[in-house]
Design a protein around this motif. Structure first.
Motif, short mmCIF file in Angstrom:
data_model
loop_
_atom_site.label_atom_id
_atom_site.label_comp_id
_atom_site.label_asym_id
_atom_site.label_seq_id
_atom_site.Cartn_x
_atom_site.Cartn_y
_atom_site.Cartn_z
N SER A 173 0.81 -1.21 0.00
CA SER A 173 0.00 0.00 0.00
C SER A 173 0.85 1.26 0.00
CB SER A 173 -0.92 0.02 1.22
OG SER A 173 -1.91 -0.98 1.11
N GLY A 174 2.15 1.12 0.23
CA GLY A 174 3.05 2.27 0.25
C GLY A 174 4.01 2.16 1.41
N GLY A 175 4.86 3.18 1.54
CA GLY A 175 5.83 3.17 2.62
C GLY A 175 6.82 4.30 2.49
N ALA A 176 7.93 4.17 3.23
CA ALA A 176 8.97 5.21 3.25
C ALA A 176 10.32 4.53 3.35
CB ALA A 176 8.76 6.13 4.44
N ASN A 177 11.35 5.17 2.75
CA ASN A 177 12.69 4.63 2.87
C ASN A 177 13.58 5.54 3.72
OD1 ASN A 177 13.78 6.68 1.18
ND2 ASN A 177 13.60 5.40 -0.65
N GLU A 178 14.81 5.10 3.96
CA GLU A 178 15.69 5.79 4.88
C GLU A 178 16.16 7.15 4.38
OE1 GLU A 178 18.56 3.31 7.35
OE2 GLU A 178 18.20 1.98 5.64
N SER A 179 16.05 7.39 3.09
CA SER A 179 16.50 8.68 2.56
C SER A 179 15.49 9.79 2.82
CB SER A 179 16.75 8.56 1.06
OG SER A 179 15.53 8.52 0.33
N ASN A 210 3.97 -2.68 -8.16
CA ASN A 210 5.37 -2.92 -8.53
C ASN A 210 6.12 -1.60 -8.67
OD1 ASN A 210 7.31 -3.21 -11.17
ND2 ASN A 210 7.50 -4.96 -9.79
N LEU A 211 5.44 -0.58 -9.21
CA LEU A 211 6.07 0.73 -9.37
C LEU A 211 6.45 1.31 -8.01
CD1 LEU A 211 5.16 3.58 -11.74
CD2 LEU A 211 5.12 4.06 -9.30
N MET A 212 5.56 1.17 -7.01
CA MET A 212 5.88 1.70 -5.68
C MET A 212 7.03 0.94 -5.04
SD MET A 212 2.33 2.89 -3.86
CE MET A 212 1.56 1.29 -3.84
N SER A 213 7.03 -0.38 -5.20
CA SER A 213 8.12 -1.18 -4.64
C SER A 213 9.46 -0.77 -5.22
CB SER A 213 7.85 -2.67 -4.93
OG SER A 213 8.93 -3.47 -4.48
N ASN A 214 9.50 -0.60 -6.54
CA ASN A 214 10.74 -0.19 -7.19
C ASN A 214 11.15 1.22 -6.78
OD1 ASN A 214 10.97 -2.62 -8.53
ND2 ASN A 214 9.98 -1.88 -10.39
N ALA A 215 10.17 2.11 -6.64
CA ALA A 215 10.47 3.49 -6.27
C ALA A 215 11.11 3.56 -4.89
CB ALA A 215 9.21 4.34 -6.31
N LEU A 216 10.65 2.73 -3.95
CA LEU A 216 11.21 2.76 -2.60
C LEU A 216 12.64 2.23 -2.57
CD1 LEU A 216 8.06 1.64 -0.59
CD2 LEU A 216 9.23 3.85 -0.41
N LYS A 217 13.00 1.39 -3.53
CA LYS A 217 14.37 0.91 -3.62
C LYS A 217 15.27 1.87 -4.39
CE LYS A 217 12.94 -3.01 -5.39
NZ LYS A 217 12.91 -4.36 -5.98
#
Length: 586
Positions: A90-96, A121-128
């Motif tokens: 559903s979404g999330g945030a990364n360390e940056s 899949n687009l959100m998963s890739n974006a967080l990486k």
């Protein structure tokens, strides 16, 4: 050609069977608020997720050591749904300090909606991959060049923020607006609303609107409004453009007609976009915007007000439904058994979360994912940190054996206990008869006849797959109508019961908000206190504190007794907690 005929038949049959067992989905709510609009000078994004019967949710930590795409993005914390066997995010945030969430814009074709959609899949890739909003722009621009996307489509609204103050809402599609045919792996069409300025641009960087409005430029210098783009997305007026630094909109003489200060700094959507309009979602989208604008005027537009007031909003009388034509399910219910079909928190809302971002220049380690793992009006939010590189066992596990936690189902301890409380407020306890909602035999048999026709035409018709999709789309619309008619879920909530639950959930949530503010403010004042360990131990304690109190339907079953790792303490733990430590196997 025989192989091709068999292949299309297999794909079609699998598609039909897969779609038959997918629950009805509903319009989610998302919003992005810029740092200048929020009351604490930090940008944030919000999502309330509506997804029919899919109530099971967990929090997942993706380790920084596992990110081999971009080490600068680091690890991430994400909200996931594994009910279909995969980790739908559903979404999330990364360390940056980059964060993202979305709402799907549903299409008539179940293949587009369920099998070919690359939204998650687009959100998963974006967080990486992404550190900044500009990184996300570049990723979208090159999405069609990735060979893995050749059989995928995009159709959704997305909101993103970063640690530099970037904030934007995107309407994305791979569709062709002239004929509504979806191009698999096609170049992404973009409507990008900058939440800082309200300027709207397309995939080519052309200016196509301002003040958050697509297709229209408001000239604040001359107090006029000009249409600059038609419904076919052709630009019909190039009188206005962005300045070289992108901070202003100027006319052909170079006069500034908009400096971005007129924009409210808030952009939100449900499941509608420029390309697809879903009327039933409009009252909720409007209600959310009205509430956020009021909160801004009162100086209270923060993650806390979103989670406690906007996401929990459930009073249907405040939605002015009579002003919207062609709405379905207009029965408001009664004072004690109120309809929630059109409210932000409703019978099919299974979570709400806000990513409280970073003030420009601040330490991105303090970006916080606040998640309420249940129907928002019933549940309580807890904080999670990407920089903690872990999440509490109560938020991913569902089983404990000999002091070890296991994840044996798509739910988790915290999600389950909130859902149990929610189910006391609805007569059907959240259940629905899936078998009764399968399409009737006459509809299904007609589809198989259509599939046979398409299969045999494959040798002589190049557009056989298009014929199949057309037939499947017609069947899908009939199936959705039939499911709606067979839907037995209770859409009215027990208001006295909700009041009783909120008599202890709201004080419990207030305690968590206040203790978290104190803890993070101490870190903001002294950056030496910021560490993976300090973030992890606090998040874990908070999740356990929340679970033990919620599971016992109390705001005081366990008193707050967290010991700051830098020495200062607050109150004491309860005897219940001490006994649990002694009898650890229970």
């Amino acid at each position: 050609m025989q192989y091709g005929k068999r292949l299309i038949w297999v794909i079609a049959s699998i598609s039909l069977l897969h779609v038959c067992f997918i629950p009805v989905t509903f319009g989610c709510d998302i919003a992005v608020v810029s740092a200048k609009a929020s009351s604490n000078s930090r940008p944030f994004i919000w999502k309330s997720r509506d997804n029919g019967l899919s109530w099971e949710q967990e929090i997942a930590s993706y380790k920084r050591s596992d990110n081999r795409v971009n080490s600068a993005a680091g690890g991430s914390i994400r909200v996931i749904d594994r009910t279909r066997g995969t980790a739908a995010q559903s979404g999330g945030a990364n360390e940056s300090g980059f964060a993202i969430t979305n709402t799907t814009v549903y299409q008539e074709s179940p293949i587009h909606e369920y099998l070919a959609s690359a939204n998650l899949n687009l959100m998963s890739n974006a967080l990486k991959l992404c550190v900044t909003v500009n990184d996300f722009d570049e990723y979208i621009a090159g999405w069609h060049e990735d060979s893995s996307n050749r059989t995928r489509i995009l159709s959704g609204n997305f909101v993103v923020i970063d640690a530099s103050g970037g904030a934007a809402l995107y309407e994305l599609t791979t569709g062709d607006s002239s004929n509504d045919v979806y191009a698999y792996g096609g170049r992404v069409k973009v409507h990008r609303i900058d939440a800082n300025t309200g300027f709207v641009t397309n995939e080519d960087g052309d200016l196509i609107g301002n003040n958050g409005e697509i297709g229209t430029i408001t000239d604040y210098l001359n107090n006029t409004s000009v249409q600059v783009m038609g419904l076919d997305r052709v630009i019909i007026n190039r009188t206005y453009s962005r300045s070289n630094n992108g901070l202003f909109i100027v006319d052909q003489s170079g006069n500034v007609v908009d400096d971005g200060d007129n924009f409210c700094g808030i952009a939100n959507r449900t499941n509608s976009s420029f390309w697809v309009h879903l009327n039933d979602d409009t009252p909720r989208e409007d209600r959310a915007m009205d509430m956020m604008l009021l909160l801004k005027s009162e100086g209270r537009l923060t993650f806390r007000a979103i989670l406690q007031e906007v996401a929990k909003d459930i009073d249907v009388d405040d939605y002015n439904l009579d002003a919207y034509p062609h709405l379905s399910n207009l029965d408001p219910g009664t004072d004690t058994q109120q309809s929630t079909f059109h409210t932000i928190s409703r019978y099919c809302t299974n979570l709400a979360f806000v990513v409280d971002g970073i003030a420009p220049g601040a330490n991105p380690d303090l970006i916080t994912l606040w998640v309420n793992l249940g129907e928002p009006a019933v549940g309580v939010a807890a904080p999670f940190f990407p920089a903690a590189n872990a999440v509490s066992d109560f938020c991913w596990a569902d089983t404990k054996v000999f002091n070890r936690y296991f994840d044996l189902s798509p739910t988790c301890y915290l999600n389950q206990t909130i859902t149990d409380a929610r189910n006391t407020l609805y007569e059907d306890n959240g259940d629905n008869n899936i078998i009764a909602m399968l399409p009737p035999l006459d509809i299904t048999s007609q589809l198989f006849l259509d599939l046979l026709r398409v299969n045999w035409l494959l040798d002589s018709r190049e557009d056989a797959w298009g014929d199949f999709e057309g037939s499947l789309s017609e069947w899908h619309m009939l199936w959705l109508s039939y499911m709606a008619s067979q839907d037995s879920s209770d859409k009215t909530i027990d208001m006295p019961g909700l009041a009783e639950i909120q008599s202890w959930t709201l004080p419990l949530e207030n305690t968590i908000f206040e203790k978290t503010d104190q803890y993070l403010n101490a870190m903001r004042m002294d950056s030496s206190k910021i560490s993976e360990s300090n973030l992890s131990v606090f998040s874990n304690y908070t999740a356990e504190f929340l679970y033990e109190n919620y599971n016992n339907r109390s705001d005081s079953y366990k008193t707050w007794g967290f010991t700051n790792p830098w020495g200062s303490t607050t109150t004491t733990t309860t005897s219940t907690s001490i006994l649990k430590r002694i009898f650890w196997w229970l």
